[in-house]
Write a protein that holds these residues in place. Structure first.
Motif, short mmCIF file in Angstrom:
data_model
loop_
_atom_site.label_atom_id
_atom_site.label_comp_id
_atom_site.label_asym_id
_atom_site.label_seq_id
_atom_site.Cartn_x
_atom_site.Cartn_y
_atom_site.Cartn_z
N ILE A 4 -2.46 2.55 -2.96
CA ILE A 4 -1.06 1.59 -2.46
C ILE A 4 -0.93 0.46 -3.61
CG2 ILE A 4 -0.38 0.14 -0.74
CD1 ILE A 4 -1.96 1.38 1.46
N GLU A 5 0.18 0.41 -4.01
CA GLU A 5 0.72 -0.82 -5.04
C GLU A 5 0.87 -2.02 -4.08
OE1 GLU A 5 3.38 -1.93 -8.35
OE2 GLU A 5 3.47 -0.20 -7.69
N THR A 14 0.59 -7.71 -9.45
CA THR A 14 0.25 -6.24 -8.49
C THR A 14 -1.13 -5.86 -8.85
OG1 THR A 14 0.81 -4.79 -10.37
CG2 THR A 14 2.78 -5.84 -9.05
N SER A 92 12.41 2.42 1.45
CA SER A 92 11.79 1.58 0.38
C SER A 92 12.67 0.37 -0.15
CB SER A 92 11.24 2.53 -0.65
OG SER A 92 10.34 1.43 -1.55
N TRP A 96 12.46 -3.56 0.90
CA TRP A 96 12.17 -4.46 -0.43
C TRP A 96 13.11 -5.55 -0.23
CZ3 TRP A 96 8.35 -5.58 -3.31
CH2 TRP A 96 8.49 -6.48 -4.51
N PRO A 118 8.59 -1.17 -5.43
CA PRO A 118 7.46 -0.34 -6.13
C PRO A 118 7.57 0.95 -5.52
CG PRO A 118 6.78 -2.48 -4.96
CD PRO A 118 8.33 -2.37 -4.60
N TRP A 122 3.69 0.98 -0.70
CA TRP A 122 3.42 -0.44 -1.32
C TRP A 122 3.38 -1.30 -0.37
CZ3 TRP A 122 7.30 -3.52 0.30
CH2 TRP A 122 8.62 -3.11 0.37
#
Length: 154
Positions: A4-5, A14, A92, A96, A118, A122
């Motif tokens: 997972i980022e 990061t 996503s 974000w 990302p 994430w």
């Protein structure tokens, strides 16, 4: 999916978090806490509050594929830290935008992340001014909880 980022909205840094960072027992416990919508975690205890993002065009519709959680002192509204976790590519970009807008319009501490979302999965972690009041041990505990909660979501 084996990583997972993690994006720190406070610093812009990061890190890739491997699945091996969390035991199966931790995952099981955190998943039950997420499904319950919250729990008291750790020693000293912090309260987990889980919310799912609502669809922007239909506030009654709860989006699947992302959630936001907050960690706070039990019995207070004072958020210490939290994160948006996203595991669905279809959501996503919206997730974000939500978490970066929240950072700009609240007491969340940070730089304001102007990078693109990302790759999924994430976790975008944030903290408030309450973070500075935590001891180094409490900060480590909160960071460990963030890792466990992120993996429990995906």
């Amino acid at each position: 999916m084996n990583q997972i980022e993690f994006v720190s909205l406070a610093t812009g840094q990061t890190a890739m978090i491997p699945a091996s960072a969390v035991s199966s027992q931790e995952l099981e416990f955190m998943r039950s806490a997420i499904l319950a919508g919250g729990a008291e975690l750790g020693m000293p205890a912090v309260e987990l509050v889980v919310e799912r993002p609502h669809h922007p065009e239909d506030p009654g519709k709860i989006e699947e594929g992302a959630l936001i959680y907050f960690l706070r002192k039990p019995g207070t509204d004072g958020v210490i830290t939290g994160a948006m976790v996203c595991w669905d590519e279809a959501y996503s970009e919206e997730a974000w935008r939500f978490v970066t807008a929240m950072q700009e319009s609240s007491d969340v501490v940070g730089l304001g992340c102007d990078r693109p979302a990302p790759s999924v999965p994430w976790s975008a972690g944030f903290c408030t001014s309450e973070w500075a009041e935590q001891s180094p041990q409490q900060k480590r505990q909160l960071a460990d909880l963030d890792v466990s909660l992120a993996w429990a979501c995906v």
